[in-house]
Design a protein around this motif. Structure first.
Motif: not given
Length: 257
Positions: A36-37, A90-91, A94, A200
């Motif tokens: 998950k993020e 970031l989300a 992701y 990431f």
């Protein structure tokens, strides 16, 4: 003399068990980073534990050292306050990697190995057989298919955490040869070259380097050399036998977000 030998044997067993537990924890952590993020809790925990230097298996190859250095710099450069804009970035990254395939870097083995790059193909069912042999199953294959990177890392972690004989380690090596390591490096390099955040890129390269070094270490532990790519391709032409066992959910696996 016999007592001394027994003490040496017990010491070796304890040392191996420590190694098994450390690797199991490392893989569970890596799986979480792909699952998950990251939120503020995860980012703070990574900083507090001095990740990735807190990994139990110390990477020594050039690729491993570079991945450790990159991820370490990423963690140290995190802002003191994780505001909404930072977390949203970031989300979004992701989502592009793991949810909407915006980077064309699927975390599913089938996409990499299937001739038409489709999901839920032969690889997924082959991986499912491995889980079933150890009484495991994906919680919801429609949400997160069996051949997803997260589940494969969790499966290897489970084998290390519950290792009862050398066969478990031989199975880890065989599973990595036949599945995870056939595509993980391509996935990681594509993520690292296309993703929007260093976070990431670091997670992807670290995961690949870790798994490669772990597999090389298993050569020493099991005294079995790594097969060539050609040998693996020939082996995979035949399907693994299926055993009837009672099943339980993959350890630690929850719904995808």
């Amino acid at each position: 003399m016999g007592i001394q030998q027994d003490q040496q044997d017990n010491s070796s067993i304890k040392l191996l068990q420590t190694f098994y537990n450390a690797v199991a924890d490392d893989l569970e952590m890596l799986a979480l980073l792909h699952q998950k993020e990251p939120d503020s809790r995860i980012l703070e925990a990574l900083l507090d534990c001095n990740f990735p230097h807190s990994l139990g298996l110390k990477l020594v190859t050039e690729a491993g050292s570079e991945a450790i250095d990159l991820m370490s710099r990423v963690i140290k450069s995190l802002p003191e306050v994780h505001d909404d804009d930072f977390l949203d970035e970031l989300a979004a990254d992701y989502a592009d990697i793991y949810l909407n395939h915006g980077l064309q870097a699927s975390p599913l083995e089938s996409v990499w190995l299937d001739e038409e790059n489709l999901t839920c193909q032969e690889s997924m069912f082959q991986v499912r057989v491995w889980y079933e042999m150890y009484g495991l199953m994906a919680e919801n294959w429609r949400v997160r298919p069996d051949d997803d990177l997260v589940l494969q890392l969790q499966f290897i972690s489970h084998l290390f955490a519950n290792s009862e004989s050398e066969k478990h380690l031989q199975d880890v090596a065989k599973f990595m040869d036949e599945h995870l390591l056939r595509w993980l490096n391509d996935f990681s390099n594509r993520v690292a070259s296309r993703c929007a955040t260093p976070y990431f890129a670091g997670v992807a390269l670290l995961t690949s380097a870790y798994c490669e070094e772990l597999r090389d270490l298993l050569v020493v532990v099991t005294d079995q050399p790594r097969p060539s790519q050609e040998e693996i391709e020939e082996r995979m032409k035949s399907s693994a036998p299926k055993e009837d066992v009672s099943l339980s959910y993959m350890p630690g696996m929850g719904p995808a977000v």
